[in-house]
Enzyme design. Structure first.
Site, mmCIF file in Angstrom:
data_model
loop_
_atom_site.group_PDB
_atom_site.id
_atom_site.type_symbol
_atom_site.label_atom_id
_atom_site.label_comp_id
_atom_site.label_asym_id
_atom_site.label_seq_id
_atom_site.Cartn_x
_atom_site.Cartn_y
_atom_site.Cartn_z
ATOM 1 N N SER A 86 -14.034 79.675 10.913
ATOM 2 C CA SER A 86 -15.347 79.329 12.396
ATOM 3 C C SER A 86 -16.403 78.657 12.128
ATOM 4 C CB SER A 86 -15.798 80.550 12.359
ATOM 5 O OG SER A 86 -16.161 81.401 14.194
ATOM 6 N N ASP B 40 -6.102 84.375 18.419
ATOM 7 C CA ASP B 40 -7.643 83.940 18.132
ATOM 8 C C ASP B 40 -7.996 83.636 19.549
ATOM 9 O OD1 ASP B 40 -9.823 83.032 17.768
ATOM 10 O OD2 ASP B 40 -9.833 81.648 16.061
ATOM 11 N N HIS C 88 -9.605 86.764 15.423
ATOM 12 C CA HIS C 88 -10.557 85.464 15.229
ATOM 13 C C HIS C 88 -10.970 86.236 13.585
ATOM 14 C CE1 HIS C 88 -12.805 82.077 14.628
ATOM 15 N NE2 HIS C 88 -13.851 83.560 14.093
#
Ligand code: COA
Length: 364
Positions: free
Chosen positions: A164, A310, A343
């Site tokens: 991320s 995700d 995610h």
């Protein structure tokens, strides 16, 4: 500027920390939280932070003995990768085997776990920066990582990686000094933040602007719905209710929001979300493909890890990153992590993460 770590019981381990300066002997391999002051730091915006302090943890051998790995945390993480958010991956005999490699993780610039950020004292006012802390970019955050690496005498990285926001910064770490990074492994991260992610960010920032800490809790609730998946929420909560009559999913989100408020602060969250908004490796480099040309020239390898399901920075975005890196002539490989978690799988799926990190550490 001095930094004080926020109260975050789940984010620090290993007892007390020590503070050094760039002239003290670097504390490597201590396996506990350290802190280093590395002098004034000029941001991309031209604003200077008068004294940058960076909190970090280094495990395993130093650069004279072994390859070094840089792990970079996501939005609300800390320097404690080895003791907290990637603990199952870092240590003797684990995927990042600290008998064989050194592993460094630092709190990001603008964070609240020991590195200079909004909760740090602004020497000009004697009070915490708070809302006046300057905007920082992922490029600034990467340069701050290099400032620490230089101070620690780590001139080369075998692997720079993170998920991320950490994945975005890992790209900037490589692009800042391509010849010094062998392999970069961005996980669940794009080359440039897209409109849908920025839309979710904008709503979160408005919540914080309007409601302060309550807004932070709501922002976390919204964010959590982008970190997981339909399958995960269906399986865990479905249409169930709690004993108090609330929907289980609503109760869960409420809990997660309140939990974040206990360990984070609104200005830090805003600063780090804005860094994600600003993320674009092609900015001022003639576009994304042109930017990746620097990695091609240096022979830096890219392994992009997408996560199936995700919805935030999903496979298509990582595939695009890998395609652009390939188009630039970089050795670029796409790997996909299969998970129902969405995610957050980069914080959960240890076996698959270990395999990708193993590939990153192996010779091409
Ligand atoms: N009502 C209230 N609370 C509930 C609940 C419900 N119906 N169902 C579960 N909970 C609580 C549990 O009691 C537990 O509490 P605890 O943390 O105090 O022990 C907590 O929710 C479990 O959280 P969960 O998210 O389900 O943990 P997990 O093991 O599935 O996930 C992580 C692990 C590390 C992914 C997760 O904890 C996390 O940190 N997520 C956010 C990560 C993040 O910031 N990602 C950012 C990417 S940019």
């Amino acid at each position: 500027v001095t930094s004080g770590p926020a109260a975050g019981p789940d984010t620090h381990s290993g007892g007390s920390s020590s503070v050094g300066t760039a002239t003290s002997p670097p504390a490597l391999g201590t396996g506990r939280l350290e802190s280093l002051s590395v002098g004034p730091f000029e941001l991309e915006s031209g604003i200077t932070i008068e004294e940058l302090t960076v909190a970090y943890r280094h495990d395993g051998p130093g650069p004279a003995e072994a390859p070094q790995v840089l792990a970079i945390h996501a939005l609300t993480g800390s320097a404690d990768a080895a003791g907290d958010w990637w603990a199952p991956l870092i240590g003797p005999g684990l995927a990042l085997d600290t008998d064989r490699v050194g592993v460094l993780c630092a709190n990001l610039l603008g964070g609240c776990y020991g590195t200079t950020g909004p909760i740090s004292i602004d020497v000009r006012s004697g009070r915490p920066f708070g809302a006046v802390f300057p905007e920082v970019s992922t490029r600034d955050q990467a340069r701050a990582q290099w400032r620490l690496l230089d101070a620690l005498g780590i001139g080369e990285l075998a692997v720079a990686t993170g998920g991320s926001l950490g994945g975005m910064v890992s790209l900037e770490v490589a692009l800042e000094r391509p010849a010094a990074v062998r392999t970069v492994v961005p996980m669940a991260a794009p080359a440039a933040t897209g409109a849908l992610a920025m839309a979710w960010n904008a709503i979160q920032l408005e919540m914080i602007e309007a409601l302060g800490e309550r807004g932070l809790a709501l922002a976390r609730q919204l964010a959590m719905t982008t970190y997981r998946s339909e399958a995960d929420f269906e399986g865990r909560f479905g249409r169930r209710f709690e004993a108090d009559g609330r929907l289980s999913i609503a109760s869960y989100l409420d809990y997660q929001g309140r939990k974040l408020v206990e360990r984070f602060d609104p200005d830090t969250y805003r600063t780090l979300v804005r860094a994600m908004d600003l993320h674009d490796v092609g900015h001022d480099r003639g576009g994304i493909v042109s930017a990746f040309g620097a990695l091609a020239s240096a022979g830096t390898r890219v392994i992009g890890l997408g996560i199936s399901g995700d919805i935030l920075y999903g496979p298509a975005q990582v595939q695009a990153l890998v395609r652009d890196a390939s188009a630039a002539g970089t050795v670029a490989i796409y790997r996909e992590l299969a998970s129902t978690k969405g995610h957050d799988a980069f914080l959960v799926e240890w076996d698959q993460l270990g395999a990708v990190l193993g590939e990153a550490l192996s010779p091409e």
